[in-house]
Design a protein around this motif. Structure first.
Motif, PDB file in Angstrom:
ATOM      1  N   HIS A 293      -5.938  -9.231  -3.602  1.00 58.87           N
ATOM      2  CA  HIS A 293      -5.217  -7.953  -3.693  1.00 58.87           C
ATOM      3  C   HIS A 293      -4.012  -8.007  -4.635  1.00 58.87           C
ATOM      4  O   HIS A 293      -3.726  -7.043  -5.330  1.00 58.87           O
ATOM      5  CB  HIS A 293      -4.781  -7.500  -2.303  1.00 58.87           C
ATOM      6  CG  HIS A 293      -5.955  -7.268  -1.389  1.00 58.87           C
ATOM      7  ND1 HIS A 293      -6.813  -6.208  -1.555  1.00 58.87           N
ATOM      8  CD2 HIS A 293      -6.429  -7.985  -0.344  1.00 58.87           C
ATOM      9  CE1 HIS A 293      -7.770  -6.277  -0.624  1.00 58.87           C
ATOM     10  NE2 HIS A 293      -7.563  -7.341   0.106  1.00 58.87           N
ATOM     11  N   THR A 294      -3.305  -9.160  -4.675  1.00 54.76           N
ATOM     12  CA  THR A 294      -2.101  -9.248  -5.516  1.00 54.76           C
ATOM     13  C   THR A 294      -2.385  -9.890  -6.869  1.00 54.76           C
ATOM     14  O   THR A 294      -1.550  -9.822  -7.769  1.00 54.76           O
ATOM     15  CB  THR A 294      -1.007 -10.083  -4.826  1.00 54.76           C
ATOM     16  OG1 THR A 294      -1.469 -11.451  -4.726  1.00 54.76           O
ATOM     17  CG2 THR A 294      -0.683  -9.545  -3.445  1.00 54.76           C
ATOM     18  N   ASP A 330       3.152  -5.338 -12.581  1.00 52.21           N
ATOM     19  CA  ASP A 330       4.169  -4.979 -11.588  1.00 52.21           C
ATOM     20  C   ASP A 330       4.711  -6.228 -10.894  1.00 52.21           C
ATOM     21  O   ASP A 330       5.930  -6.409 -10.750  1.00 52.21           O
ATOM     22  CB  ASP A 330       3.539  -4.022 -10.563  1.00 52.21           C
ATOM     23  CG  ASP A 330       4.575  -3.392  -9.643  1.00 52.21           C
ATOM     24  OD1 ASP A 330       5.509  -2.747 -10.165  1.00 52.21           O
ATOM     25  OD2 ASP A 330       4.462  -3.545  -8.410  1.00 52.21           O
ATOM     26  N   ASN A 331       3.806  -7.115 -10.491  1.00 54.86           N
ATOM     27  CA  ASN A 331       4.228  -8.313  -9.760  1.00 54.86           C
ATOM     28  C   ASN A 331       5.062  -9.258 -10.617  1.00 54.86           C
ATOM     29  O   ASN A 331       6.076  -9.795 -10.158  1.00 54.86           O
ATOM     30  CB  ASN A 331       3.006  -9.041  -9.187  1.00 54.86           C
ATOM     31  CG  ASN A 331       2.486  -8.369  -7.933  1.00 54.86           C
ATOM     32  OD1 ASN A 331       3.237  -7.687  -7.241  1.00 54.86           O
ATOM     33  ND2 ASN A 331       1.209  -8.548  -7.630  1.00 54.86           N
ATOM     34  N   LYS A 340      10.521 -11.499  -6.122  1.00 50.53           N
ATOM     35  CA  LYS A 340       9.478 -11.231  -5.119  1.00 50.53           C
ATOM     36  C   LYS A 340       8.439 -10.289  -5.725  1.00 50.53           C
ATOM     37  O   LYS A 340       8.759  -9.515  -6.631  1.00 50.53           O
ATOM     38  CB  LYS A 340      10.071 -10.642  -3.844  1.00 50.53           C
ATOM     39  CG  LYS A 340      10.716  -9.259  -3.986  1.00 50.53           C
ATOM     40  CD  LYS A 340      11.146  -8.786  -2.614  1.00 50.53           C
ATOM     41  CE  LYS A 340      11.523  -7.367  -2.423  1.00 50.53           C
ATOM     42  NZ  LYS A 340      11.841  -6.452  -3.399  1.00 50.53           N
ATOM     43  N   GLY A 342       5.530  -7.163  -5.662  1.00 47.76           N
ATOM     44  CA  GLY A 342       5.585  -5.791  -5.158  1.00 47.76           C
ATOM     45  C   GLY A 342       4.511  -5.484  -4.134  1.00 47.76           C
ATOM     46  O   GLY A 342       3.860  -6.383  -3.596  1.00 47.76           O
ATOM     47  N   THR A 343       4.311  -4.212  -3.897  1.00 47.51           N
ATOM     48  CA  THR A 343       3.370  -3.768  -2.865  1.00 47.51           C
ATOM     49  C   THR A 343       2.075  -3.228  -3.469  1.00 47.51           C
ATOM     50  O   THR A 343       1.191  -2.812  -2.737  1.00 47.51           O
ATOM     51  CB  THR A 343       4.008  -2.647  -2.013  1.00 47.51           C
ATOM     52  OG1 THR A 343       4.445  -1.612  -2.898  1.00 47.51           O
ATOM     53  CG2 THR A 343       5.194  -3.173  -1.230  1.00 47.51           C
ATOM     54  N   LYS A 344       1.984  -3.230  -4.803  1.00 42.73           N
ATOM     55  CA  LYS A 344       0.738  -2.751  -5.411  1.00 42.73           C
ATOM     56  C   LYS A 344      -0.407  -3.671  -4.997  1.00 42.73           C
ATOM     57  O   LYS A 344      -0.253  -4.882  -4.966  1.00 42.73           O
ATOM     58  CB  LYS A 344       0.848  -2.736  -6.941  1.00 42.73           C
ATOM     59  CG  LYS A 344       1.568  -1.524  -7.467  1.00 42.73           C
ATOM     60  CD  LYS A 344       1.352  -1.324  -8.959  1.00 42.73           C
ATOM     61  CE  LYS A 344       1.980  -0.006  -9.389  1.00 42.73           C
ATOM     62  NZ  LYS A 344       2.028   0.179 -10.806  1.00 42.73           N
ATOM     63  N   SER A 345      -1.549  -3.052  -4.692  1.00 45.09           N
ATOM     64  CA  SER A 345      -2.671  -3.845  -4.195  1.00 45.09           C
ATOM     65  C   SER A 345      -3.951  -3.422  -4.907  1.00 45.09           C
ATOM     66  O   SER A 345      -4.237  -2.231  -5.044  1.00 45.09           O
ATOM     67  CB  SER A 345      -2.806  -3.618  -2.684  1.00 45.09           C
ATOM     68  OG  SER A 345      -3.908  -4.319  -2.187  1.00 45.09           O
TER      69      SER A 345
END
Length: 415
Positions: A293-294, A330-331, A340, A342-345
């Motif tokens: 997912h990440t 994004d990550n 850290k 992010g929350t994008k998956s």
């Protein structure tokens, strides 16, 4: 002195270029290096159409130097190894290169040893592959005078799982036009147990199979090719079954079954590049070990992987990469700024444009669970159900997607 980059990218294919372009579009001063040995960048999705004589091969190629985004350094070299604990990548001739963050996207490669005889036969005579030489595929189709047209694929993961059958549907249409269809048996031999893993799409494709009078042979694991005798040899899996039987010449050799062919199209057996397989970055199956997912590496937090090399349980397509890239970008940006991710998956989205005739296409879009997930944008094209054949989807494949690829995706713009 070894060179150092804030962000080092391995691979100048769809994934590597999109990551670099989207990072640079943030108007930040990222120091980005892209390791890529090839002189040419290809838009491979059009090779299906090249193989059917309806797209110009030269239009699928651009010089790599024109595709590398302005602001990134092109390291024209081969990556050869990793020392992730030292944040270091070795290259063939440029020495060691260090990084703060690494993006691994070299794509996949072909290992012909997995199907003995195929390496010697491919792209010669009546054996062809859109994956390696679509111009030769078109020659084979034009020269075909009837007999058994065998379409098959290896048991490894391959680029775009639907591609081995797209060319079959186009070939059948061409055989009808060229007048050899009545003297032809078309066979699709595959290791799978269904024509496609997404239900609404499979239903449409079975109607296409019926219309085109194609013999499906499931549970057929391609083991070797005998080019002299024109036989493809298979082991039969537990899911072996047949649909729409055709009386074709079959041989036996121990546990193997041989299908005689007058033309053969296949995808080559596909694996991660050797320098990836031999690295500490892979899982047991020798694909790049990243979070589904990440896209972050499961052992090394400053390494990300995406595209065909990544060990993700979804189809290896450019459409999948289009959804993976923003997650990686994004990550990495958040790691640089806030240490850290992010929350994008990434939900496993992939898509397979399944061309079913000259002028007709189905668009299979799906996620990790094989749910059919059509893009709402298709409504703007007046397509209410993309699991059904439509001429507008053919227009999308032949004209719109190549335009979007070169002018939007490769420039890091939202598509």
């Amino acid at each position: 002195m070894s060179k150092h980059y804030q962000i080092l990218i391995i691979g100048g294919g769809t994934a590597g270029i999109m990551v670099a372009a989207q990072l640079l579009n943030k108007k930040r001063h990222f120091a980005i290096g892209i390791i890529e040995p090839a002189d040419t960048h290809y838009y491979q999705p059009a090779w299906t159409l090249v193989g059917a004589g309806t797209y110009d091969y030269d239009k699928t190629a651009r010089p790599m130097g024109d595709i590398i985004p302005k602001g990134a350094d092109w390291i024209k070299d081969f990556a050869t190894g990793f020392k992730p604990e030292k944040n270091l990548v070795s290259t063939k001739s440029s020495g060691d290169i260090t990084y703060d963050y690494l993006v691994v996207a070299p794509g996949l490669t072909y290992d012909y040893s997995l199907v003995p005889g195929l390496g010697e036969a491919i792209d010669k005579g009546v054996v062809c592959s859109n994956y390696t030489d679509p111009i030769h595929t078109w020659k084979v189709l034009k020269n075909f005078k009837g007999g058994t047209a065998l379409f098959t694929q290896p048991t490894t993961p391959i680029k775009c799982g639907g591609a081995p059958q797209k060319i079959m549907y186009l070939a059948e249409h061409y055989f009808r036009k060229s007048g050899v269809k009545s003297k032809t048996n078309i066979v699709f031999a595959t290791n799978g147990g269904v024509i496609f893993g997404v239900k609404p799409v499979a239903e449409t494709l079975m109607n296409v199979i019926d219309r085109k009078d194609i013999n499906l042979r499931f549970g057929h694991q391609l083991k070797k090719i005998d080019a002299d005798k024109q036989i493809a040899w298979y082991a039969l899996g537990d899911n072996q079954s047949e649909y729409n039987h055709k009386d074709i010449e079959v041989s036996k050799e121990g546990d193997l079954v041989g299908i005689h062919y007058d033309m053969l199209h296949t995808a080559p057996p596909s694996v991660a590049p050797k320098f990836i397989q031999d690295s500490p970055l892979v899982n047991d199956a020798k694909w790049l070990d990243v979070d589904h997912h990440t896209m972050q590496h499961n052992k090394f937090a400053n390494i990300f992987g995406l595209g065909d090399v990544a060990a993700l349980p979804t189809a290896k397509t450019g459409a999948a990469i289009r959804k993976q890239v923003p997650v990686v970008v994004d990550n990495i940006t958040l790691l640089i700024d806030h240490n850290k991710i992010g929350t994008k998956s990434y939900n496993g989205y992939s898509s397979c444009p399944l061309v079913t005739d000259y002028g007709k296409m189905v668009l299979a879009e799906f996620d990790y669970q094989s749910n059919f997930t059509p893009d709402p944008q298709l409504k703007k094209m007046l397509i209410s159900d993309s699991s059904k054949e439509h001429w507008r989807l053919w227009i999308l494949k032949k004209y719109m997607l190549p335009y979007l690829y070169w002018n939007k995706m490769m420039k890091g713009k939202d598509v």
